[in-house]
Motif scaffolding. Sequence first.
Motif, PDB file in Angstrom:
ATOM      1  N   THR A 140      18.212   4.798  33.664  1.00 49.71           N
ATOM      2  CA  THR A 140      17.568   3.551  34.055  1.00 49.71           C
ATOM      3  C   THR A 140      18.377   2.906  35.168  1.00 49.71           C
ATOM      4  O   THR A 140      19.471   3.381  35.509  1.00 49.71           O
ATOM      5  N   THR A 141      17.863   1.859  35.744  1.00 48.34           N
ATOM      6  CA  THR A 141      18.557   1.127  36.802  1.00 48.34           C
ATOM      7  C   THR A 141      18.456  -0.360  36.518  1.00 48.34           C
ATOM      8  O   THR A 141      17.513  -0.815  35.856  1.00 48.34           O
ATOM      9  N   SER A 147      15.144  -2.766  35.808  1.00 47.73           N
ATOM     10  CA  SER A 147      13.919  -2.015  35.526  1.00 47.73           C
ATOM     11  C   SER A 147      13.562  -2.120  34.041  1.00 47.73           C
ATOM     12  O   SER A 147      14.207  -2.821  33.272  1.00 47.73           O
ATOM     13  N   TRP A 163      16.134  -1.140  31.184  1.00 46.24           N
ATOM     14  CA  TRP A 163      17.301  -2.020  31.316  1.00 46.24           C
ATOM     15  C   TRP A 163      16.971  -3.425  30.820  1.00 46.24           C
ATOM     16  O   TRP A 163      17.801  -4.080  30.199  1.00 46.24           O
ATOM     17  N   ASP A 187      22.710   5.496  35.803  1.00 47.37           N
ATOM     18  CA  ASP A 187      22.012   4.442  36.537  1.00 47.37           C
ATOM     19  C   ASP A 187      21.888   4.755  38.016  1.00 47.37           C
ATOM     20  O   ASP A 187      21.493   3.897  38.809  1.00 47.37           O
ATOM     21  N   ASP A 228      13.533   5.775  32.052  1.00 44.37           N
ATOM     22  CA  ASP A 228      12.814   4.587  32.508  1.00 44.37           C
ATOM     23  C   ASP A 228      11.750   5.061  33.485  1.00 44.37           C
ATOM     24  O   ASP A 228      12.044   5.428  34.623  1.00 44.37           O
ATOM     25  N   ASP A 265       9.435   3.450  35.002  1.00 39.59           N
ATOM     26  CA  ASP A 265       8.962   2.470  35.978  1.00 39.59           C
ATOM     27  C   ASP A 265      10.056   1.977  36.917  1.00 39.59           C
ATOM     28  O   ASP A 265       9.885   0.953  37.583  1.00 39.59           O
ATOM     29  N   SER A 266      11.168   2.671  36.978  1.00 37.96           N
ATOM     30  CA  SER A 266      12.225   2.245  37.894  1.00 37.96           C
ATOM     31  C   SER A 266      11.776   2.445  39.338  1.00 37.96           C
ATOM     32  O   SER A 266      11.249   3.506  39.693  1.00 37.96           O
ATOM     33  N   GLN A 311      13.633   2.960  41.770  1.00 39.44           N
ATOM     34  CA  GLN A 311      14.619   3.763  42.482  1.00 39.44           C
ATOM     35  C   GLN A 311      14.453   5.267  42.266  1.00 39.44           C
ATOM     36  O   GLN A 311      15.140   6.057  42.911  1.00 39.44           O
TER      37      GLN A 311
END
Length: 312
Positions: free
Chosen positions: A164-165, A168, A171, A203, A226, A228-229, A231
Motif C-alpha cells: 500500500t502507499t 490510499s 493505508w 510502500d 491495495d 486503489d493506490s 501509485q
Amino acid sequence: LWRLICLKKTTFKVKQVMNSRSGTLWFVSSGQTRKKPFQDALIKSGMNLHLFEDGRSAFARFGSDMPDLLLVSEQLDDMNVVEFCQRLRLTAGTRSVPVIVLTSGEDTQFERDLLNNGADVCFCQNTDPLLLVFRICTLLRRYEDDMPASEGVRFRPPAVTVITTPGSVAWSWRGGKAESQDSTSPLIFESLTSHGYLLSLIDDPARFDDIGTSVSQQHPDCVIIDMDSPQFDGLEMARNLLFAREINGQCTRVLGMVTPDRMTIENVVAAFSAGVDDLVGADIETDLLMARIGSLVRRKILQDEMRREEAH
C-alpha cells in the motif's frame, strides 16, 4: 453479453484447474434451500457435482470418497452448519477440504463465526452464481511445484505482507468506523500485529521483488494488495504476484482491498482473474477482516502441511 463472455472464460479457467484434479464438488443442502441456478452454473463450468440432502449423508460418504471442495447451505436439516465445519476440521482426513458456505444474507457476525470455525468462504445466495464459480477457482488453485521442505520445520508466526502507499485505501482503512482512530500507524498494521501476524510493509512499487525476502527470508502466507493506490496498478501487481508464486512454487494467498463503490461484479471478476483470492471493501469491520485473512492463512498452511506429508 459481458456475462456470457465471463462465463466462457470462467469455464476455460475451471477446466485448466481441473487438469490436475478430479474437480469433484459436493453440494450439501436441504431440498428447501438448494438453489438450482448454482447447480446449473457449476455443471456448465465442468464441475463433477454430487448432491447431498444433509450433513450426515456427506460424512457417511467420506469413508469411501473425498471431494475437492464442499459447498454447504447455511441451513441443514440434521445439524448446524457451524458444527458441520467444526467436525470437518477435527479429522485429519477432511481437514484440508475447502468449504464454501452459502448464506441467505450479509450477517457479519455469522460470517465471522463460520470463518473462525473452519469455513473458507461465505457466499451470499443472492449473488450472481458466476462469482461462485470464480471463488471455487481461487480455492482450487494449485501450485504443482509447491513442496515445502520437511527438514528443519519449526513454528513461526504466520507472515503477512501489505502492499500500500500513504493515503490510499488500505493505508487509510478505518475498521468499518466513520471516524479515523488516533494512532501513530495505520490501523491495518496495528490490527495484524495484535492478532499475532509477522508483518511487513511494501510502500514502494519498486520494492515489489522484496516479497518473500522481507519477512525473515521467508515467503509470506498472505499478501494484502491495495487495489486503489494511485501509485501502482493493483490488478497488474496481483498478476505479477501470481506469476512469481507459480515460478517460486509458493501458494501464498492474496487479499485485495478496494473502495466500497468498486465492489461490483465486473471488478470482482477482474480481481479473481488476476490472481486475487479474496476481495474486500474498505468499509469492512476489523473482526471480519481478520477472520477473512485468517481463513486465507489457514488454507495456505494446510496446503503446506499436505505437501510435507506427500514428500514423505
